[in-house]
Design a protein around this motif. Sequence first.
Motif, PDB file in Angstrom:
ATOM      1  N   THR A 244     -78.715 -18.213  31.542  1.00 19.88           N
ATOM      2  CA  THR A 244     -79.688 -19.414  32.332  1.00 19.88           C
ATOM      3  C   THR A 244     -81.182 -18.832  32.693  1.00 19.88           C
ATOM      4  O   THR A 244     -81.096 -17.703  33.689  1.00 19.88           O
ATOM      5  N   PRO A 245     -82.208 -19.425  32.126  1.00 24.59           N
ATOM      6  CA  PRO A 245     -83.402 -18.902  32.684  1.00 24.59           C
ATOM      7  C   PRO A 245     -83.548 -19.179  34.217  1.00 24.59           C
ATOM      8  O   PRO A 245     -83.049 -20.126  34.769  1.00 24.59           O
ATOM      9  N   LEU A 246     -84.359 -18.401  34.941  1.00 21.93           N
ATOM     10  CA  LEU A 246     -84.445 -18.692  36.239  1.00 21.93           C
ATOM     11  C   LEU A 246     -85.159 -19.790  36.692  1.00 21.93           C
ATOM     12  O   LEU A 246     -84.690 -20.465  37.504  1.00 21.93           O
ATOM     13  N   PHE A 247     -86.390 -20.119  35.705  1.00 25.76           N
ATOM     14  CA  PHE A 247     -87.065 -21.419  36.193  1.00 25.76           C
ATOM     15  C   PHE A 247     -86.038 -22.846  35.941  1.00 25.76           C
ATOM     16  O   PHE A 247     -86.220 -23.520  36.784  1.00 25.76           O
ATOM     17  N   ILE A 248     -84.966 -22.651  35.032  1.00 24.75           N
ATOM     18  CA  ILE A 248     -84.037 -23.681  34.632  1.00 24.75           C
ATOM     19  C   ILE A 248     -83.304 -23.880  36.001  1.00 24.75           C
ATOM     20  O   ILE A 248     -82.927 -25.020  36.468  1.00 24.75           O
ATOM     21  N   PHE A 249     -82.753 -22.733  36.408  1.00 23.71           N
ATOM     22  CA  PHE A 249     -81.805 -22.761  37.798  1.00 23.71           C
ATOM     23  C   PHE A 249     -82.383 -23.145  38.726  1.00 23.71           C
ATOM     24  O   PHE A 249     -81.834 -23.869  39.694  1.00 23.71           O
TER      25      PHE A 249
END
Length: 321
Positions: free
Chosen positions: A143-148
């Motif tokens: 999971t990419p940080l910006f998506i999370f």
Amino acid sequence: MWKFIIRRTLIMIPQLFILSILIFILAKGMPGDALTGRAANPKADPKQTEAIREKMGLNDPAYVQYVRWMKNALHGDFGISYTQQIPVKDVIGEKISNTVLLSFSILIVTYILAIPLGVISGRWNDTWADRLVTGYNYLGFATPLFIFAIVMLFIFGFYLNLFPTGGSIDPTIDNGTFAYYISKINHLVLPTLSGALISTVGISQYLRSEIIDTKVKDFVRTAKSKGVPESRIYARHILRNSFLPIAAFLGYELTNLISGSVFLESIFSYPGLGQLFIKSIMQRDYSVVTALIMMTSFATLIGTLLSDIILSIVDPRIRIE
């Protein structure tokens, strides 16, 4: 130890000098300057724009601009912000406290979560608890940080309306009051959890692997054969040796959090250095951009030194001379 610290500090001087040259070249290599937008404005007087550019020294040769910039930087003067027309140190000073607070909050929560999860997963590997932890870790790695962060913002900010969705403080609250600090913490919760829950996965997974590897080493088997209690083996042998790499990474984690705050501060509209960095690039405010990159580079070198010092303190067998 002191010889090592002094030697590393002296080595940092040419490193910073080389970094300053690279940073200045990259900044000057970017298209346009702070007056590009003004020149594109049909209402702007080209002669006046050129006069301002001359006054600011933007027409001087690159080496002249670098020497002037470096000389001022050594005295703590990074120039004037082209867009805000105030000293760069004042522009950064308004934001740095928020970034430092956010970074340390993420770091503390990350280690509070990662160490127990890594110990549980490593000590009782191949159990249901280990599968839960490793499942969470694999999900976090994917999971990419910006998506999370966007998902956290939507669920807890907009849908459940539990936390503020932007800013670092409620502007209607007086500074220094109890409500002020509560508001500060309330605005800090979502970006802190978003960063910490993702940062946790790497540390906990690495700690799990270290514990599993250490459990099968000869000195652990010898201790077991002598009848040493399992709890004592873990406390004095397995965990101590497994924590060495984690402790060494602490300095790097500090710098990574400060430099990696761009996504979190942008998503949560948190007024820190990350948001200032993006804004300065968009406005071609290169005096602010170069100052921020220099600060981050210096913090990286300090973090490297700090990691080596922590490693030697945690393990007395290691002597850095």
